[in-house]
Enzyme design. Structure first.
Site, PDB file in Angstrom:
ATOM      1  N   HIS A  22     -26.423 -43.137  34.928  1.00 30.60           N
ATOM      2  CA  HIS A  22     -25.646 -44.020  34.069  1.00 30.60           C
ATOM      3  C   HIS A  22     -25.016 -43.201  32.952  1.00 30.60           C
ATOM      4  O   HIS A  22     -25.620 -42.259  32.447  1.00 30.60           O
ATOM      5  CB  HIS A  22     -26.528 -45.121  33.486  1.00 30.60           C
ATOM      6  CG  HIS A  22     -27.095 -46.026  34.535  1.00 30.60           C
ATOM      7  ND1 HIS A  22     -26.334 -46.965  35.179  1.00 30.60           N
ATOM      8  CD2 HIS A  22     -28.335 -46.120  35.058  1.00 30.60           C
ATOM      9  CE1 HIS A  22     -27.099 -47.614  36.055  1.00 30.60           C
ATOM     10  NE2 HIS A  22     -28.316 -47.104  36.006  1.00 30.60           N
ATOM     11  N   CYS A  34     -18.607 -45.610  32.504  1.00 26.75           N
ATOM     12  CA  CYS A  34     -19.148 -46.178  33.739  1.00 26.75           C
ATOM     13  C   CYS A  34     -18.068 -46.962  34.487  1.00 26.75           C
ATOM     14  O   CYS A  34     -17.908 -46.824  35.698  1.00 26.75           O
ATOM     15  CB  CYS A  34     -20.332 -47.083  33.421  1.00 26.75           C
ATOM     16  SG  CYS A  34     -21.075 -47.834  34.876  1.00 26.75           S
TER      17      CYS A  34
END
Length: 114
Positions: A22, A34
């Protein structure tokens, strides 16, 4: 951090790529790194399918994991089109990495056998 690995054959052809992790740039739902990486990678896969008719092997999992494998038995014309789309993805990911290097890392690996 998003770890991205691009696997190339000895001749330089992109055979597969993986993404995991992430970005942790912002809270879930507000993370532009992201979102950008997801849009670029899924957009490339969708473009390969829609514009070439090639169905890559796709695996998704926990922790933002995505793996895409391009079939090796493509005609040279189709392979050229697939490679152009994937190289466009790489350029976009490198642009994101340039601006957000603390949140995404690209690695290139060469496969032993073509």
């Amino acid at each position: 951090m998003i770890q991205t690995t691009i696997y190339r054959t000895e001749s330089g052809r992109i055979q597969s790529f993986t993404l995991s992790g992430h970005a942790l740039f912002a809270n879930h739902g507000n993370d532009i790194v992201c979102a950008g990486v997801s849009a670029v990678s899924f957009g490339a896969i969708n473009s390969v399918i829609a514009l070439t008719g090639v169905e890559p092997g796709i695996e998704q999992g926990e922790g933002g994991f995505l793996r895409c494998v391009i079939p090796s038995n493509l005609s040279s014309d189709t392979q050229e089109k697939v490679q152009l789309l994937l190289e466009g993805m790489v350029v976009s990911l490198q642009t994101i990495e340039r601006d957000y290097a603390k949140h995404i890392k690209l690695t290139f690996k060469q496969l032993e056998v073509e």
